[in-house]
Motif scaffolding. Structure first.
Motif, mmCIF file in Angstrom:
data_model
loop_
_atom_site.group_PDB
_atom_site.id
_atom_site.type_symbol
_atom_site.label_atom_id
_atom_site.label_comp_id
_atom_site.label_asym_id
_atom_site.label_seq_id
_atom_site.Cartn_x
_atom_site.Cartn_y
_atom_site.Cartn_z
ATOM 1 N N LEU A 50 0.832 -1.207 0.000
ATOM 2 C CA LEU A 50 0.000 0.000 0.000
ATOM 3 C C LEU A 50 0.866 1.256 0.000
ATOM 4 N N ILE A 51 1.920 1.235 0.789
ATOM 5 C CA ILE A 51 2.844 2.370 0.838
ATOM 6 C C ILE A 51 3.557 2.524 -0.502
ATOM 7 N N LEU A 52 4.047 1.413 -1.040
ATOM 8 C CA LEU A 52 4.747 1.467 -2.330
ATOM 9 C C LEU A 52 3.824 1.927 -3.448
ATOM 10 N N TRP A 53 2.566 1.465 -3.416
ATOM 11 C CA TRP A 53 1.613 1.893 -4.438
ATOM 12 C C TRP A 53 1.420 3.402 -4.369
ATOM 13 N N TRP A 54 1.248 3.934 -3.170
ATOM 14 C CA TRP A 54 1.029 5.367 -3.037
ATOM 15 C C TRP A 54 2.223 6.165 -3.570
ATOM 16 N N LEU A 55 3.417 5.641 -3.369
ATOM 17 C CA LEU A 55 4.611 6.323 -3.873
ATOM 18 C C LEU A 55 4.716 6.232 -5.398
ATOM 19 N N ALA A 56 4.220 5.147 -5.989
ATOM 20 C CA ALA A 56 4.401 4.893 -7.424
ATOM 21 C C ALA A 56 3.229 5.312 -8.301
ATOM 22 N N VAL A 57 2.046 5.473 -7.724
ATOM 23 C CA VAL A 57 0.869 5.748 -8.547
ATOM 24 C C VAL A 57 0.978 7.120 -9.204
ATOM 25 N N ASP A 58 0.488 7.192 -10.428
ATOM 26 C CA ASP A 58 0.393 8.459 -11.154
ATOM 27 C C ASP A 58 -0.688 9.281 -10.452
ATOM 28 N N LYS A 59 -0.275 10.300 -9.721
ATOM 29 C CA LYS A 59 -1.210 11.079 -8.895
ATOM 30 C C LYS A 59 -2.276 11.784 -9.742
ATOM 31 N N LYS A 60 -1.955 12.086 -11.007
ATOM 32 C CA LYS A 60 -2.942 12.729 -11.879
ATOM 33 C C LYS A 60 -4.065 11.772 -12.254
ATOM 34 N N ARG A 61 -3.784 10.474 -12.235
ATOM 35 C CA ARG A 61 -4.788 9.455 -12.585
ATOM 36 C C ARG A 61 -5.151 8.585 -11.383
ATOM 37 N N ALA A 62 -4.796 9.036 -10.196
ATOM 38 C CA ALA A 62 -4.961 8.198 -8.998
ATOM 39 C C ALA A 62 -6.405 7.742 -8.792
ATOM 40 N N TYR A 63 -7.382 8.628 -9.012
ATOM 41 C CA TYR A 63 -8.783 8.232 -8.818
ATOM 42 C C TYR A 63 -9.201 7.158 -9.824
ATOM 43 N N GLU A 64 -8.840 7.360 -11.053
ATOM 44 C CA GLU A 64 -9.165 6.376 -12.094
ATOM 45 C C GLU A 64 -8.507 5.036 -11.784
ATOM 46 N N ILE A 65 -7.229 5.069 -11.437
ATOM 47 C CA ILE A 65 -6.485 3.836 -11.157
ATOM 48 C C ILE A 65 -7.041 3.158 -9.903
ATOM 49 N N ALA A 66 -7.352 3.949 -8.878
ATOM 50 C CA ALA A 66 -7.922 3.385 -7.648
ATOM 51 C C ALA A 66 -9.310 2.801 -7.901
ATOM 52 N N PHE A 67 -10.092 3.444 -8.772
ATOM 53 C CA PHE A 67 -11.412 2.915 -9.125
ATOM 54 C C PHE A 67 -11.261 1.561 -9.826
ATOM 55 N N TYR A 68 -10.306 1.483 -10.724
ATOM 56 C CA TYR A 68 -10.001 0.225 -11.408
ATOM 57 C C TYR A 68 -9.633 -0.847 -10.369
ATOM 58 N N GLY A 69 -8.740 -0.507 -9.453
ATOM 59 C CA GLY A 69 -8.336 -1.449 -8.412
ATOM 60 C C GLY A 69 -9.479 -1.844 -7.500
ATOM 61 N N SER A 70 -10.366 -0.906 -7.221
ATOM 62 C CA SER A 70 -11.527 -1.206 -6.374
ATOM 63 C C SER A 70 -12.459 -2.213 -7.049
ATOM 64 N N MET A 71 -12.604 -2.093 -8.356
ATOM 65 C CA MET A 71 -13.436 -3.063 -9.074
ATOM 66 C C MET A 71 -12.800 -4.449 -9.058
ATOM 67 N N ILE A 72 -11.472 -4.502 -9.227
ATOM 68 C CA ILE A 72 -10.757 -5.783 -9.149
ATOM 69 C C ILE A 72 -10.946 -6.372 -7.747
ATOM 70 N N ASP A 73 -10.783 -5.531 -6.733
ATOM 71 C CA ASP A 73 -10.947 -5.959 -5.341
ATOM 72 C C ASP A 73 -12.352 -6.519 -5.110
ATOM 73 N N LEU A 74 -13.357 -5.802 -5.550
ATOM 74 C CA LEU A 74 -14.743 -6.249 -5.355
ATOM 75 C C LEU A 74 -14.988 -7.596 -6.032
ATOM 76 N N MET A 75 -14.521 -7.734 -7.273
ATOM 77 C CA MET A 75 -14.709 -9.008 -7.982
ATOM 78 C C MET A 75 -13.960 -10.145 -7.282
ATOM 79 N N ALA A 76 -12.749 -9.857 -6.793
ATOM 80 C CA ALA A 76 -11.969 -10.883 -6.099
ATOM 81 C C ALA A 76 -12.642 -11.288 -4.792
#
Length: 192
Positions: A50-76
Protein backbone atom coordinates in the motif's frame (compact mmCIF):
# COMPACT_ATOMS: atom_id res chain seq x y z
CA UNK A 1 -46.49 -22.30 7.24
CA UNK A 2 -44.08 -20.01 9.07
CA UNK A 3 -44.18 -16.56 7.48
CA UNK A 4 -41.64 -15.09 9.89
CA UNK A 5 -38.46 -16.44 8.31
CA UNK A 6 -36.22 -14.71 10.86
CA UNK A 7 -37.55 -17.09 13.54
CA UNK A 8 -37.26 -20.31 11.54
CA UNK A 9 -35.60 -23.26 13.22
CA UNK A 10 -33.27 -23.70 10.26
CA UNK A 11 -32.03 -20.11 10.50
CA UNK A 12 -31.51 -20.50 14.25
CA UNK A 13 -29.48 -23.67 13.63
CA UNK A 14 -27.40 -21.92 10.96
CA UNK A 15 -26.71 -19.03 13.35
CA UNK A 16 -25.67 -21.45 16.12
CA UNK A 17 -23.28 -23.18 13.73
CA UNK A 18 -21.87 -19.82 12.58
CA UNK A 19 -21.28 -18.80 16.20
CA UNK A 20 -19.49 -22.08 16.90
CA UNK A 21 -17.43 -21.76 13.72
CA UNK A 22 -16.46 -18.20 14.65
CA UNK A 23 -15.45 -19.34 18.15
CA UNK A 24 -13.28 -22.10 16.65
CA UNK A 25 -11.72 -19.73 14.10
CA UNK A 26 -10.75 -17.28 16.86
CA UNK A 27 -9.32 -20.11 18.97
CA UNK A 28 -7.36 -21.56 16.04
CA UNK A 29 -6.09 -18.11 15.06
CA UNK A 30 -4.87 -17.39 18.61
CA UNK A 31 -3.27 -20.82 19.09
CA UNK A 32 -1.88 -21.63 15.64
CA UNK A 33 -1.64 -18.56 13.41
CA UNK A 34 -0.98 -15.19 15.02
CA UNK A 35 2.68 -14.17 15.33
CA UNK A 36 4.01 -17.09 13.27
CA UNK A 37 6.47 -16.18 10.52
CA UNK A 38 3.69 -16.71 7.96
CA UNK A 39 1.45 -14.29 9.87
CA UNK A 40 4.20 -11.64 10.04
CA UNK A 41 4.86 -12.03 6.32
CA UNK A 42 1.13 -11.67 5.64
CA UNK A 43 1.05 -8.48 7.74
CA UNK A 44 4.02 -7.07 5.82
CA UNK A 45 2.45 -8.06 2.48
CA UNK A 46 -0.64 -6.13 3.53
CA UNK A 47 1.01 -2.87 4.61
CA UNK A 48 4.16 -2.44 2.50
CA UNK A 49 2.52 -2.71 -0.95
CA UNK A 50 0.00 0.00 0.00
CA UNK A 51 2.84 2.37 0.84
CA UNK A 52 4.75 1.47 -2.33
CA UNK A 53 1.61 1.89 -4.44
CA UNK A 54 1.03 5.37 -3.04
CA UNK A 55 4.61 6.32 -3.87
CA UNK A 56 4.40 4.89 -7.42
CA UNK A 57 0.87 5.75 -8.55
CA UNK A 58 0.39 8.46 -11.15
CA UNK A 59 -1.21 11.08 -8.90
CA UNK A 60 -2.94 12.73 -11.88
CA UNK A 61 -4.79 9.46 -12.59
CA UNK A 62 -4.96 8.20 -9.00
CA UNK A 63 -8.78 8.23 -8.82
CA UNK A 64 -9.17 6.38 -12.09
CA UNK A 65 -6.48 3.84 -11.16
CA UNK A 66 -7.92 3.38 -7.65
CA UNK A 67 -11.41 2.91 -9.13
CA UNK A 68 -10.00 0.22 -11.41
CA UNK A 69 -8.34 -1.45 -8.41
CA UNK A 70 -11.53 -1.21 -6.37
CA UNK A 71 -13.44 -3.06 -9.07
CA UNK A 72 -10.76 -5.78 -9.15
CA UNK A 73 -10.95 -5.96 -5.34
CA UNK A 74 -14.74 -6.25 -5.36
CA UNK A 75 -14.71 -9.01 -7.98
CA UNK A 76 -11.97 -10.88 -6.10
CA UNK A 77 -13.84 -10.63 -2.79
CA UNK A 78 -17.06 -11.87 -4.41
CA UNK A 79 -15.28 -14.80 -6.05
CA UNK A 80 -13.45 -15.54 -2.81
CA UNK A 81 -16.68 -15.60 -0.82
CA UNK A 82 -18.28 -17.84 -3.43
CA UNK A 83 -15.28 -20.19 -3.59
CA UNK A 84 -14.78 -20.53 0.15
CA UNK A 85 -18.49 -21.19 0.69
CA UNK A 86 -18.38 -23.92 -1.98
CA UNK A 87 -15.17 -25.31 -0.43
CA UNK A 88 -13.17 -24.87 -3.64
CA UNK A 89 -10.30 -23.55 -1.52
CA UNK A 90 -9.46 -22.61 2.04
CA UNK A 91 -7.12 -20.26 3.84
CA UNK A 92 -5.20 -21.90 6.68
CA UNK A 93 -3.66 -18.59 7.83
CA UNK A 94 -5.54 -15.32 8.23
CA UNK A 95 -4.32 -11.87 9.15
CA UNK A 96 -7.37 -11.36 11.39
CA UNK A 97 -10.15 -13.91 11.82
CA UNK A 98 -12.86 -11.27 11.43
CA UNK A 99 -11.64 -10.04 8.03
CA UNK A 100 -12.41 -11.69 4.70
CA UNK A 101 -10.28 -14.84 4.31
CA UNK A 102 -7.30 -13.58 2.34
CA UNK A 103 -7.77 -9.83 2.30
CA UNK A 104 -4.05 -9.41 1.66
CA UNK A 105 -4.36 -10.97 -1.79
CA UNK A 106 -7.90 -9.88 -2.67
CA UNK A 107 -7.70 -6.27 -1.51
CA UNK A 108 -3.99 -5.43 -1.59
CA UNK A 109 -1.58 -7.55 -3.64
CA UNK A 110 -3.69 -8.46 -6.66
CA UNK A 111 -5.39 -5.06 -7.05
CA UNK A 112 -2.12 -3.15 -6.59
CA UNK A 113 -0.27 -5.35 -9.05
CA UNK A 114 -3.07 -5.01 -11.60
CA UNK A 115 -3.41 -1.26 -10.96
CA UNK A 116 0.25 -0.81 -11.82
CA UNK A 117 -0.25 -2.84 -15.00
CA UNK A 118 -3.27 -0.66 -15.79
CA UNK A 119 -1.31 2.52 -15.09
CA UNK A 120 1.40 1.63 -17.59
CA UNK A 121 -0.47 -0.42 -20.20
CA UNK A 122 -4.03 0.91 -20.46
CA UNK A 123 -3.56 3.33 -23.34
CA UNK A 124 -4.76 0.87 -26.00
CA UNK A 125 -6.85 -2.27 -25.71
CA UNK A 126 -4.08 -4.28 -27.34
CA UNK A 127 -1.44 -3.23 -24.80
CA UNK A 128 -3.97 -3.75 -21.99
CA UNK A 129 -4.79 -7.31 -23.10
CA UNK A 130 -1.18 -8.35 -23.69
CA UNK A 131 0.00 -6.90 -20.37
CA UNK A 132 -2.91 -8.50 -18.50
CA UNK A 133 -2.34 -11.89 -20.13
CA UNK A 134 1.22 -11.76 -18.78
CA UNK A 135 0.06 -10.41 -15.39
CA UNK A 136 -2.66 -13.08 -15.12
CA UNK A 137 -0.17 -15.83 -15.95
CA UNK A 138 2.21 -14.49 -13.29
CA UNK A 139 -0.53 -14.29 -10.65
CA UNK A 140 -2.12 -17.65 -11.43
CA UNK A 141 0.93 -19.77 -12.17
CA UNK A 142 3.67 -18.18 -10.03
CA UNK A 143 2.16 -16.08 -7.21
CA UNK A 144 -0.68 -18.44 -6.29
CA UNK A 145 1.60 -21.53 -6.16
CA UNK A 146 3.94 -19.57 -3.86
CA UNK A 147 0.97 -18.79 -1.60
CA UNK A 148 0.05 -22.48 -1.66
CA UNK A 149 3.64 -23.45 -0.77
CA UNK A 150 3.78 -20.93 2.13
CA UNK A 151 0.46 -22.27 3.42
CA UNK A 152 -1.81 -19.27 2.84
CA UNK A 153 -3.99 -21.00 0.30
CA UNK A 154 -5.18 -24.60 -0.15
CA UNK A 155 -7.03 -25.73 -3.26
CA UNK A 156 -9.84 -28.26 -2.95
CA UNK A 157 -11.75 -28.11 -6.23
CA UNK A 158 -10.31 -25.13 -8.03
CA UNK A 159 -7.62 -25.15 -10.69
CA UNK A 160 -5.08 -22.40 -11.26
CA UNK A 161 -6.18 -22.05 -14.88
CA UNK A 162 -9.54 -20.79 -13.53
CA UNK A 163 -7.66 -18.06 -11.67
CA UNK A 164 -5.90 -17.15 -14.91
CA UNK A 165 -9.26 -16.80 -16.63
CA UNK A 166 -10.68 -14.81 -13.71
CA UNK A 167 -7.81 -12.31 -13.75
CA UNK A 168 -8.24 -11.74 -17.48
CA UNK A 169 -12.01 -11.40 -17.23
CA UNK A 170 -11.92 -9.06 -14.23
CA UNK A 171 -9.32 -6.71 -15.75
CA UNK A 172 -11.25 -6.54 -19.02
CA UNK A 173 -14.54 -5.89 -17.24
CA UNK A 174 -12.96 -3.23 -15.02
CA UNK A 175 -11.52 -1.43 -18.05
CA UNK A 176 -14.87 -1.63 -19.89
CA UNK A 177 -16.60 -0.06 -16.89
CA UNK A 178 -14.03 2.73 -16.67
CA UNK A 179 -14.33 3.43 -20.41
CA UNK A 180 -18.13 3.50 -20.02
CA UNK A 181 -17.90 6.02 -17.18
CA UNK A 182 -15.41 8.12 -19.18
CA UNK A 183 -17.74 8.19 -22.19
CA UNK A 184 -20.71 9.02 -19.98
CA UNK A 185 -18.81 11.86 -18.28
CA UNK A 186 -17.73 13.23 -21.65
CA UNK A 187 -21.28 13.25 -23.01
CA UNK A 188 -23.40 16.23 -21.93
CA UNK A 189 -26.49 15.22 -19.90
CA UNK A 190 -28.89 16.53 -22.54
CA UNK A 191 -27.22 14.31 -25.19
CA UNK A 192 -27.65 11.12 -23.16
Amino acid sequence: MNLNLSDSETLQEVQKLRAEMHRLEILRWKQDEVFTWQWWLLAALTVIPLILWWLAVDKKRAYEIAFYGSMIDLMALLLDNFGTNLLWWSYPIKLLPILPPLITADSVLVPIFLMMVYQYFSVTWKSHWIANLIAAAFLAFIAEPIFIWIGYYKLSGWMLVYSFLFYNASTTLAKLIIRGFARSAATPPEAR
